[in-house]
Write a protein that holds these residues in place. Structure first.
Motif: not given
Length: 513
Positions: A166-170, A161-164, A311-312, A248-249
């Motif tokens: 590609r948040r859903q993939y991560a 919900l709150f990531g970057g 971050m990665r 990362t996300e």
């Protein structure tokens, strides 16, 4: 000594706080932040009270509570801590308010905030704390499994919900890897009850130690079921690939709680369940696990050097550090075991420093790419200085916290496996490369072309309040790690006794003739 159920209170207080935040009306959404911070600070006070009551000469598990839960299946609500679990709980309770304070303006400020998202964000962050306490405190294997799976829920939503971008993939990759490991462990949990002593409290760790029956092959299969789940959580090569994407996300504060605290469940589980419940299988698997640990040390470090996303890069450094921790656990010496337990605590703080300071940078520049920076020490000197200290702690500079734990792991491993220790030592050289190169590319060089109106501000009072306890932990644990070592040493010794491992006798040149 107080008779308060401290461990239960450490779970109830943040859980109640999260429910209160979720129930706030939209007009009072601004209260979500102080409520989350206050509940986390109360939990920290309770953790400190528990540490103050700790008795190094006492029984293995202290602050215990046991209540029958599902007696037909041998399940109890049983919590208690040994020194390793208590150290990790205190670390989690320190990092929780630090992360909440760091995330204070993640969703905007003042009129720019969405009240509903603010409530959800801080309720989810606070709801992680009871699971972090519970998973380290559980002394019933089934209860541990419940916490192990339940803690995935808030992390999934925090990333999804709150990531970057590609948040859903991560988030999906994180949950699939974690659920796969959890399902494998569930098979081991069921087999453990079948081959254990059974009864209304058949899942109690104290009852299972030394009483797991079945053939040698059955015990080895059960060991593998637990180890695979913990290796994914740790994370170890080659089941690590979810971590760089999730870190990362995720927002920086979420990444800290994920990598700095929740991933320690993997290495803690190896000590608590793999070594203690399956000593023969642990000795049988040690050569292969040692190789995997050494590969993790070098692989994580080499990939970190080549990253352009900061971050990665930090995520890959953690894969390398977890390799050191696993190497120390399966060296099966008290020196390496104590080093691994201390390393888990030190890594939590050093990773927190890197992730949060990187987050402060990204908030100012709007980019995670290292090539987009350069010369920032000329405009943000305090941020540059604290980032350097966090980096030096991560690469185990003498005088900072990680040095002691890394030295103990390598020294203890060298006692029994010289080739593994020598090869793993290359990870220290590589750590210097990936940390110092990152610092050089971000902070050194000519001053960026900022005008007076567009120049980024240095650390604010809130950000300094976030950084101060982390830097203090580097110095205190670097110069005086004795309180934490005194806490974890009895638990390490008890585990070594269960496994039947003994430290090699010291040798010197004069004795070999």
């Amino acid at each position: 000594m107080t008779t308060l159920p401290l461990l239960t209170l450490m779970m109830v207080v943040p859980l109640v706080g999260a429910v209160v935040i979720a129930a706030l009306p939209a007009a009072s959404a601004a209260l979500a932040k102080p409520i989350a911070l206050g509940a986390s600070l109360v939990t920290l006070v309770l953790a400190c009270v528990g540490w103050a009551q700790w008795d190094a000469a006492g029984p293995q598990f202290q602050l215990t509570e046991t209540h029958s839960w599902i007696p037909q299946f041998g399940v109890s609500y049983a919590v208690g801590v040994d020194g390793v679990a208590l150290a990790l709980i205190v670390m989690a309770c320190v990092l929780a308010p630090v992360c909440i304070l760091a995330a204070w303006n993640d969703l905007g400020e003042g009129a720019g905030e969405d009240p509903k998202r603010t409530k959800t964000y801080f309720a989810l962050m606070l709801s992680l704390l009871p699971f972090m306490v519970g998973v380290f405190a559980a002394t019933d294997v089934f209860l541990f499994y419940v916490f192990f799976e339940a803690m995935l829920i808030p992390v999934y939503f925090l990333i999804g919900l709150f990531g970057g971008p590609r948040r859903q993939y991560a988030a999906m990759k994180f949950i699939l890897f974690s659920l796969a490991g959890g399902l494998v462990m569930l098979v081991g949990v069921i087999a453990l009850y079948v081959h254990g002593p059974g009864g209304a409290d058949g899942f109690l760790v104290e009852k299972l130690i030394g009483n797991v029956g079945g053939s040698v092959e059955a015990q080895r299969w059960m060991f593998l079921a637990f180890f695979i789940a913990f290796a994914i959580k740790a994370p170890m090569w080659p089941v690590h690939t979810w971590l760089p994407d999730a870190s990362t996300e995720a927002r920086p504060a979420t990444a800290v709680l994920l990598v700095g605290v929740l991933d320690k469940v993997g290495t803690y589980g190896m000590i608590r369940f793999c070594l203690s419940l399956f000593p023969e299988a642990s000795a049988w698997a040690t050569p292969v696990i040692t190789v995997l640990a050494v590969i993790s040390v070098l692989y994580g470090a080499l990939l970190a050097i080549g990253q352009t996303d900061m971050m990665r890069l930090i995520a890959y450094t953690s894969i390398s550090h977890f390799g050191f921790i696993v190497l120390g656990i399966f060296a099966l010496t008290s020196t390496a075991g104590a080093g691994s337990a201390l390393y888990m605590v030190n890594h939590g703080f050093s990773t927190a420093g890197l992730f949060l300071l990187a987050g402060f940078l990204i908030a100012r520049r709007g980019s995670k790419r290292i090539p987009d920076y350069g010369g920032w020490q000329r405009v943000t000197p305090v941020l540059a200085g604290t980032f350097l200290v966090a980096g030096l702690s991560s690469l185990a500079l003498p005088g900072l916290s990680s040095f002691v734990s890394e030295f103990l792991v390598l020294a203890g491993t060298f006692q029994v496996n010289k080739p593994a220790a020598v090869i793993a030592t290359l990870g220290i050289v590589l750590a210097a490369l990936y940390i110092l190169l990152m610092y050089q590319r971000i902070f050194t060089g000519p001053k960026p072309n900022f005008t007076d109106r567009t120049a980024p501000l240095d650390l604010s009072w809130r950000e300094k309040a976030v950084v101060i306890p982390i830097i203090a932990s580097f110095l205190v644990l670097g110069f005086y790690p004795k309180p934490v070592l005194d806490l974890v040493n009895p638990a390490v010794k008890q585990t070594m006794d269960i496994v039947g491992a003994s430290d090699p006798a010291p040798t010197n040149a004069g004795s070999a003739k």
